[in-house]
Write a protein that holds these residues in place. Sequence first.
Motif, PDB file in Angstrom:
ATOM      1  N   LYS A 153       1.011  -1.152   0.030  1.00 26.98           N
ATOM      2  CA  LYS A 153      -0.047  -0.145  -0.133  1.00 26.98           C
ATOM      3  C   LYS A 153       0.933   1.387  -0.219  1.00 26.98           C
ATOM      4  CE  LYS A 153       1.020   0.836   4.166  1.00 26.98           C
ATOM      5  NZ  LYS A 153       2.545   1.453   4.192  1.00 26.98           N
ATOM      6  N   TYR A 181       0.318   5.330   1.278  1.00 27.83           N
ATOM      7  CA  TYR A 181      -0.608   6.264   2.179  1.00 27.83           C
ATOM      8  C   TYR A 181      -0.937   7.491   1.599  1.00 27.83           C
ATOM      9  CZ  TYR A 181      -0.847   3.874   6.639  1.00 27.83           C
ATOM     10  OH  TYR A 181      -1.200   3.100   7.623  1.00 27.83           O
ATOM     11  N   GLU A 235      -0.449   8.386   7.797  1.00 27.88           N
ATOM     12  CA  GLU A 235       0.388   7.518   8.633  1.00 27.88           C
ATOM     13  C   GLU A 235       0.950   8.172   9.817  1.00 27.88           C
ATOM     14  OE1 GLU A 235       2.544   8.018   4.844  1.00 27.88           O
ATOM     15  OE2 GLU A 235       1.080   9.454   5.913  1.00 27.88           O
ATOM     16  N   HIS A 236       1.305   7.209  10.958  1.00 24.47           N
ATOM     17  CA  HIS A 236       1.767   7.671  12.144  1.00 24.47           C
ATOM     18  C   HIS A 236       0.564   8.212  13.033  1.00 24.47           C
ATOM     19  CE1 HIS A 236       6.040   6.876  12.301  1.00 24.47           C
ATOM     20  NE2 HIS A 236       5.938   7.395  11.134  1.00 24.47           N
ATOM     21  N   VAL A 295      -1.927   5.955  14.428  1.00 22.59           N
ATOM     22  CA  VAL A 295      -1.575   4.935  15.628  1.00 22.59           C
ATOM     23  C   VAL A 295      -2.162   5.799  16.934  1.00 22.59           C
ATOM     24  CG1 VAL A 295       0.626   4.260  16.903  1.00 22.59           C
ATOM     25  CG2 VAL A 295       0.487   4.422  14.595  1.00 22.59           C
ATOM     26  N   GLU A 307       0.907  -7.407  13.643  1.00 22.01           N
ATOM     27  CA  GLU A 307       1.531  -6.128  13.822  1.00 22.01           C
ATOM     28  C   GLU A 307       1.755  -5.498  15.285  1.00 22.01           C
ATOM     29  OE1 GLU A 307       0.827  -3.397  10.579  1.00 22.01           O
ATOM     30  OE2 GLU A 307       2.543  -4.740   9.494  1.00 22.01           O
ATOM     31  N   GLN A 321       5.288  -4.978  16.630  1.00 21.13           N
ATOM     32  CA  GLN A 321       5.750  -3.618  16.814  1.00 21.13           C
ATOM     33  C   GLN A 321       5.498  -3.291  18.366  1.00 21.13           C
ATOM     34  OE1 GLN A 321       4.496  -3.084  12.194  1.00 21.13           O
ATOM     35  NE2 GLN A 321       3.697  -1.593  13.823  1.00 21.13           N
ATOM     36  N   GLN A 355       2.555  -0.868  18.967  1.00 20.42           N
ATOM     37  CA  GLN A 355       2.546   0.393  18.425  1.00 20.42           C
ATOM     38  C   GLN A 355       2.301   0.188  17.035  1.00 20.42           C
ATOM     39  OE1 GLN A 355       6.052   2.692  20.252  1.00 20.42           O
ATOM     40  NE2 GLN A 355       6.798   0.957  19.320  1.00 20.42           N
ATOM     41  N   ALA A 356       0.940  -0.129  16.615  1.00 21.58           N
ATOM     42  CA  ALA A 356       0.373  -0.295  15.306  1.00 21.58           C
ATOM     43  C   ALA A 356      -1.063   0.025  15.085  1.00 21.58           C
ATOM     44  CB  ALA A 356       0.566  -1.838  14.884  1.00 21.58           C
ATOM     45  N   SER A 357      -1.408   0.748  13.908  1.00 25.28           N
ATOM     46  CA  SER A 357      -2.855   0.619  13.790  1.00 25.28           C
ATOM     47  C   SER A 357      -3.348  -0.387  12.967  1.00 25.28           C
ATOM     48  CB  SER A 357      -3.012   2.208  12.822  1.00 25.28           C
ATOM     49  OG  SER A 357      -2.660   1.693  11.458  1.00 25.28           O
ATOM     50  N   ASP A 417      -2.749  -0.618   7.854  1.00 23.78           N
ATOM     51  CA  ASP A 417      -1.808  -1.570   6.748  1.00 23.78           C
ATOM     52  C   ASP A 417      -2.499  -2.553   6.432  1.00 23.78           C
ATOM     53  OD1 ASP A 417      -0.180   0.592   7.591  1.00 23.78           O
ATOM     54  OD2 ASP A 417       1.612  -0.349   7.133  1.00 23.78           O
ATOM     55  N   THR A 464       9.649   0.117  11.232  1.00 19.71           N
ATOM     56  CA  THR A 464       8.523   0.774  11.904  1.00 19.71           C
ATOM     57  C   THR A 464       8.452   0.907  13.354  1.00 19.71           C
ATOM     58  OG1 THR A 464       7.256  -0.114   9.792  1.00 19.71           O
ATOM     59  CG2 THR A 464       5.957   0.276  11.623  1.00 19.71           C
ATOM     60  N   VAL A 492       7.891   4.419  14.914  1.00 17.21           N
ATOM     61  CA  VAL A 492       6.354   4.841  15.761  1.00 17.21           C
ATOM     62  C   VAL A 492       6.917   5.198  17.164  1.00 17.21           C
ATOM     63  CG1 VAL A 492       4.472   3.888  16.506  1.00 17.21           C
ATOM     64  CG2 VAL A 492       5.199   3.366  14.064  1.00 17.21           C
ATOM     65  N   GLY A 550       4.042   5.533   4.668  1.00 17.59           N
ATOM     66  CA  GLY A 550       4.548   4.548   5.729  1.00 17.59           C
ATOM     67  C   GLY A 550       5.336   5.253   6.857  1.00 17.59           C
ATOM     68  N   ALA A 551       6.016   4.132   7.531  1.00 17.08           N
ATOM     69  CA  ALA A 551       6.839   4.570   8.522  1.00 17.08           C
ATOM     70  C   ALA A 551       7.914   5.704   8.484  1.00 17.08           C
ATOM     71  CB  ALA A 551       7.403   3.492   9.308  1.00 17.08           C
TER      72      ALA A 551
HETATM   73  C1  LIG Z   1       3.520   4.032  10.792  1.00 22.93           C
HETATM   74  C2  LIG Z   1       2.333   3.577  10.558  1.00 22.93           C
HETATM   75  O1  LIG Z   1       1.191   4.508  10.708  1.00 22.93           O
HETATM   76  C3  LIG Z   1       2.137   3.240   9.057  1.00 22.93           C
HETATM   77  C4  LIG Z   1       3.405   1.996   8.792  1.00 22.93           C
HETATM   78  O2  LIG Z   1       3.053   1.482   7.152  1.00 22.93           O
HETATM   79  C5  LIG Z   1       2.303   2.501  11.579  1.00 22.93           C
HETATM   80  C6  LIG Z   1       0.677   1.945  11.755  1.00 22.93           C
HETATM   81  O3  LIG Z   1      -0.125   2.552  11.183  1.00 22.93           O
HETATM   82  O4  LIG Z   1       0.757   0.660  12.117  1.00 22.93           O
END
Ligand SMILES: C[C@@](O)(CCO)CC(=O)[O-]
Length: 327
Positions: A9, A11, A15-16, A19, A151, A155, A158-160, A163, A202, A206, A285-286
């Motif tokens: 993917k 973004y 991103e970030h 989270v 994830e 992590q 620390q993940a949303s 992804d 990542t 994060v 991404g990260a």
């Molecule tokens: C940095 C972040 O927002 C996206 C990583 O591709 C981490 C996440 O959402 O898990």
Amino acid sequence: MTTSSAPGKVYLFGEHAVVYGEPAVPCAVGRRARVTVEERDDDRIRVEAEDLSLDGFTVTYGDDPDDADVNVPGDLVAAATGYVDGAVAQARDAADAPDAGFSVTIESDIPLGAGLGSSAAVAVAGIDAATRELGVELSATELADRAYRVEHEVQEGQASRADTFCSAMGGAVRVEGDDCKRLPDPPDLPFVVGYDGGAGNTGELVAGVRDLREQYEFAADTVASIGDLVREGERALRDDDVARIGELMDFNHGLLSALGVSARSLDAMVWGARGAGAMGAKLTGAGGGGCVVALDESDATLTALEYTTACETAFRAELDTEGVRRE
Ligand SMILES: C[C@@](O)(CCO)CC(=O)[O-]
Ligand SMILES: Nc1ncnc2c1ncn2[C@@H]1O[C@H](COP(=O)(O)OP(=O)(O)OP(=O)(O)O)[C@@H](O)[C@H]1O
Ligand SMILES: [Mg+2]
């Protein structure tokens, strides 16, 4: 033997910040990880991956981490197998087969650690292939949830869901906390990706934003501003206003840079794209290294990136409306 694939993917926005409960809009693109799983007679896991920056590796291990048979330096085993290990654990749980052993082969054209969601694609495809190998069919929604748990664990919390939901569902998605939905396919977004050949971790990136956000109120305000920007971006998507989407991507990059997740190479590629007339450009991404995504219908940005020293390769990416796929 069972094979599944799932897309990476980019973004558009968010991103970030996602989270911390802000919204985000990732879009699946036509680069995929393919995972083939074959059940073994024992309870061991054999992982073979030829597409890693490690020039490929084969790792065979059981419950005792010291009995691993690896052909890569030991300290890379966890990095190389963490998400696969998590996918196997989720498949064992879903099929109520705690001692199932698997031979796992991974082929991927998603560069690792580059912001294109390779970990999510491997987790989604790995869970789908392993559960189907055990005779269990999971819905895309359950796959997304289980891959998120992978994830989240790898992590360290620390993940949303962004992804993994995007990789499972395909297309453009909107994620805000636990609220995940597929958006109507956006207008023809002319994605151009620049890749610096590097990678960011990542989990570490994060954690860096988490620490800044805890230390400075203005950092937390910056994260909240990204949320406001994403809501504006959703309006631009609904209006098919690609120029405004590009402007917001530019702005989003600036806010991510303020949060410390850009890099000299990413900034060089972003400015190279903008100088070539891209409608917008941002890291994806990260961050910390890896990829930028730009919007340009012409080939000017592609050419400019190819001549940007910091850019190892540039390519067009198409929206992939298909998520996890049974091969
Ligand atoms: C940095 C972040 O927002 C996206 C990583 O591709 C981490 C996440 O959402 O898990
Ligand atoms: N082809 C592959 N074979 C085996 N493991 C892979 C493969 N691709 C990715 N991985 C796993 O995913 C990890 C990279 O995940 P990471 O989240 O750091 O980056 P990313 O997902 O590519 O980028 P981002 O999360 O920023 O979108 C690798 O260290 C490895 O554990
Ligand atoms: Mg990842």
